[in-house]
Design a protein around this motif. Structure first.
Motif, PDB file in Angstrom:
ATOM      1  N   ILE A  98       0.868  -1.187   0.000  1.00  0.00           N
ATOM      2  CA  ILE A  98       0.000   0.000   0.000  1.00  0.00           C
ATOM      3  C   ILE A  98       0.900   1.232   0.000  1.00  0.00           C
TER       4      ILE A  98
ATOM      5  N   GLU B 102      -2.726   7.773   8.150  1.00  0.00           N
ATOM      6  CA  GLU B 102      -3.038   6.745   7.147  1.00  0.00           C
ATOM      7  C   GLU B 102      -2.097   5.545   7.350  1.00  0.00           C
TER       8      GLU B 102
ATOM      9  N   THR C  34      -3.264   3.629  10.288  1.00  0.00           N
ATOM     10  CA  THR C  34      -4.562   2.993  10.021  1.00  0.00           C
ATOM     11  C   THR C  34      -4.373   1.687   9.250  1.00  0.00           C
ATOM     12  N   TYR C  35      -3.566   1.716   8.168  1.00  0.00           N
ATOM     13  CA  TYR C  35      -3.358   0.477   7.394  1.00  0.00           C
ATOM     14  C   TYR C  35      -2.542  -0.536   8.194  1.00  0.00           C
ATOM     15  N   THR C  36      -1.611  -0.041   9.009  1.00  0.00           N
ATOM     16  CA  THR C  36      -0.849  -0.940   9.879  1.00  0.00           C
ATOM     17  C   THR C  36      -1.813  -1.722  10.772  1.00  0.00           C
TER      18      THR C  36
ATOM     19  N   ALA D 119      -5.012  -2.228  10.258  1.00  0.00           N
ATOM     20  CA  ALA D 119      -5.875  -3.118   9.466  1.00  0.00           C
ATOM     21  C   ALA D 119      -5.181  -4.462   9.269  1.00  0.00           C
TER      22      ALA D 119
ATOM     23  N   LEU E  57       4.065  -1.210   3.580  1.00  0.00           N
ATOM     24  CA  LEU E  57       3.590   0.159   3.397  1.00  0.00           C
ATOM     25  C   LEU E  57       4.755   0.960   2.831  1.00  0.00           C
TER      26      LEU E  57
ATOM     27  N   TYR F 177      -9.092   9.755   3.437  1.00  0.00           N
ATOM     28  CA  TYR F 177      -8.406   8.532   2.960  1.00  0.00           C
ATOM     29  C   TYR F 177      -8.526   8.455   1.453  1.00  0.00           C
TER      30      TYR F 177
ATOM     31  N   ILE G 225      -9.479   4.649  -0.658  1.00  0.00           N
ATOM     32  CA  ILE G 225      -9.322   3.613   0.379  1.00  0.00           C
ATOM     33  C   ILE G 225      -9.722   2.224  -0.126  1.00  0.00           C
TER      34      ILE G 225
ATOM     35  N   LYS H 154      -6.987   0.809  -2.429  1.00  0.00           N
ATOM     36  CA  LYS H 154      -5.763   0.406  -1.737  1.00  0.00           C
ATOM     37  C   LYS H 154      -5.976  -0.920  -1.020  1.00  0.00           C
ATOM     38  N   LEU H 155      -7.153  -1.096  -0.405  1.00  0.00           N
ATOM     39  CA  LEU H 155      -7.402  -2.328   0.347  1.00  0.00           C
ATOM     40  C   LEU H 155      -7.720  -3.500  -0.576  1.00  0.00           C
TER      41      LEU H 155
ATOM     42  N   CYS I  31      -4.922  -5.432  -1.960  1.00  0.00           N
ATOM     43  CA  CYS I  31      -4.282  -6.375  -1.022  1.00  0.00           C
ATOM     44  C   CYS I  31      -5.193  -7.561  -0.710  1.00  0.00           C
TER      45      CYS I  31
END
Ligand code: EPU
Length: 427
Positions: A16, A240, A243-245, A247, A257, A405, A408, A411-412, A415
């Motif tokens: 990401i 951000e 937040t992704y960390t 998730a 990341l 975001y 979003i 990006k998700l 993955c």
């Protein structure tokens, strides 16, 4: 209104790319008011808040052109040949409280600013008394007029010593910008130390400002007659990043990341490590993965930087809902920042809120549900919850997410997440 639909339970794998920081971009855009020379901002995030702020700055007289640069990143060319208006109208400030960031630069450059008082917002009353007191110390006259605050310094601002009675991020940014064009030296004490403030200060220095103590709680600014232009790249978004960390920590998997750094989240890393999350630095950022089947409980308190950020509190609460054991989460910055809690309880979470503390007993798994939140970080916490929950979660009021975001769902889903946006017409 768009919705986000998530089918939970898929671990995340891939990469990401982290965008430029929203909360750095906004003061940097505002800094364009300080000069008649061009300011070019690279790595600008493509966000609703940035577009809202652009229309306010256009109204004040700043020409702004947004474009994609060769790397596909968003960039902005800003130029305020002259100030056309010194008024930030109610409709703008109501949409976005950070509009108050035009106050310092307008008074410094034009000798006057009339800004609608921000009033209440979803996360508390959020007054601006410290911004105003600081400007008063610098010789400005403050008056109130029909819900607007009028700040005037007809003969210019003058340098002064000011000690903030509490930590304020945008207050520090406003006074820092104002001081760059004041007569004489300003010392700001008990200033906030968030990385976004240092990013702004570095840009101001490149524009010709003289600032000592960047990154510390005492900023010393020698006022200049004028500032020039520069080209500046917005620092990566640490919220951000966090937040992704989180998730990945909750869903499992392993994600790199990129275009960011662990150094931006100094208090988040040890907290997550103690819950069982592993980090590895890479050339372009870092990799994150969970080490055991379940996370362990956590005890955290939000604090100004470098402490645990309030903007990651809701996301951390979601991690606690599925961790092994009882967690305690205390919010010390904002008075009403647990709006995610009732929504998480609808997904099966076991949470009790007493005053500014949430007591969370971890359960093995949340259950998907239709949910909705009234603030940006609460909304994204529900996305994280949905990614890990059983079955389907529908997040309503997606416009909150679009404020902060960038892309979003893209990006998700890149993955492996089962996440899609449902447009209103198709809903
Ligand atoms: N406060 C006062 N008087 C003031 C200023 C602040 O009492 O004059 C209080 C506030 O009510 C709050 C506390 O002091 O209880 C801290 O507020 P601060 O001024 O630091 O917040 P802010 O500058 O309005 C920025 C971010 C927020 C982030 C906070 C805290 C921007 C544009 N906004 O807000 O970001 O939560 O700092 O770190 O930088 C978000 O991005 O979702 C967001 C809310």
């Amino acid at each position: 209104m768009d919705k986000i639909r998530i089918i939970g339970g898929t671990p995340l794998y891939g990469q990401i790319k982290i965008s430029g920081a929203k909360n750095a971009a906004l003061p940097l855009i505002s800094a364009s008011l300080l000069t008649d020379a061009p300011l070019v901002l690279k790595n600008l995030p493509d966000l609703a808040d940035v577009r809202t702020f652009k229309s306010l700055l256009n109204h004040l007289g700043v020409d702004i052109v947004f474009k994609h640069d060769v790397d596909g990143d968003h960039a902005g060319a800003l130029r305020a040949h002259s100030i056309q208006s010194t008024e930030a109208p109610y409709d703008q400030v109501r949409k976005m409280r950070a509009s108050v960031l035009v106050l310092g630069p307008l008074v410094a450059r034009a000798g006057r600013a009339k800004v609608s008082l921000p009033g209440g917002c979803a996360i508390g009353s959020r007054p601006i008394d410290m911004h105003l007191k600081g400007l008063e110390h610098m010789g400005a006259d403050i008056s109130l007029e029909d819900g607007y605050v009028v700040v005037e310094a007809r003969n210019g601002l003058r340098g002064a010593d000011y000690t903030f009675p509490g930590i304020t991020v945008t207050g520090t940014e406003n006074l820092l910008m104002a001081a760059t064009l004041a007569k004489g030296t300003t010392r700001l004490m008990n200033a906030a130390r968030e990385p976004e403030i240092s990013d702004l200060a570095h840009c101001l220095v490149a524009m010709g400002a003289k600032i000592d103590g960047i990154g510390t709680s005492t900023l010393t600014i020698e006022g200049r007659d004028r500032l020039g232009g520069t080209t500046h790249s917005v620092l990566p978004d640490r919220i951000e990043t966090g937040t992704y960390t989180m998730a990945v920590a909750l869903t499992g998997g392993e994600v790199e990341l990129t275009e960011t750094s662990l150094d931006l989240i100094p208090s988040v890393v040890p907290a997550l490590e103690s819950m069982g999350v592993h980090f590895e630095k890479t050339n372009r950022g870092f990799k994150v993965k969970r080490q055991s089947d379940r996370l362990k409980a956590i005890d955290i308190e939000t604090e100004p930087y470098p402490g645990f950020p309030t903007d990651l509190q809701a996301q951390m609460t979601v991690l606690a809902t599925m961790a092994e054991g009882a967690s305690v989460i205390t919010e010390t910055i904002f008075e009403n920042r647990f709006m995610h809690v009732p929504e998480l309880m609808r997904m099966g979470a076991d949470i009790r809120v007493r005053g500014n503390t949430a007591f969370v007993r971890g359960i093995p798994r949340l259950k998907g549900a239709p949910v909705m939140a009234t603030d940006l970080r609460a909304s994204v916490s529900l996305v994280i919850a949905g990614l890990a929950a059983e079955d389907e979660t529908i997040i309503n009021r997606v416009y909150h997410l679009d404020r902060g975001y960038e892309h979003i769902e893209n990006k998700l889903s890149a993955c492996g997440a089962h996440i899609e946006r449902i447009h209103e017409s198709a809903a």
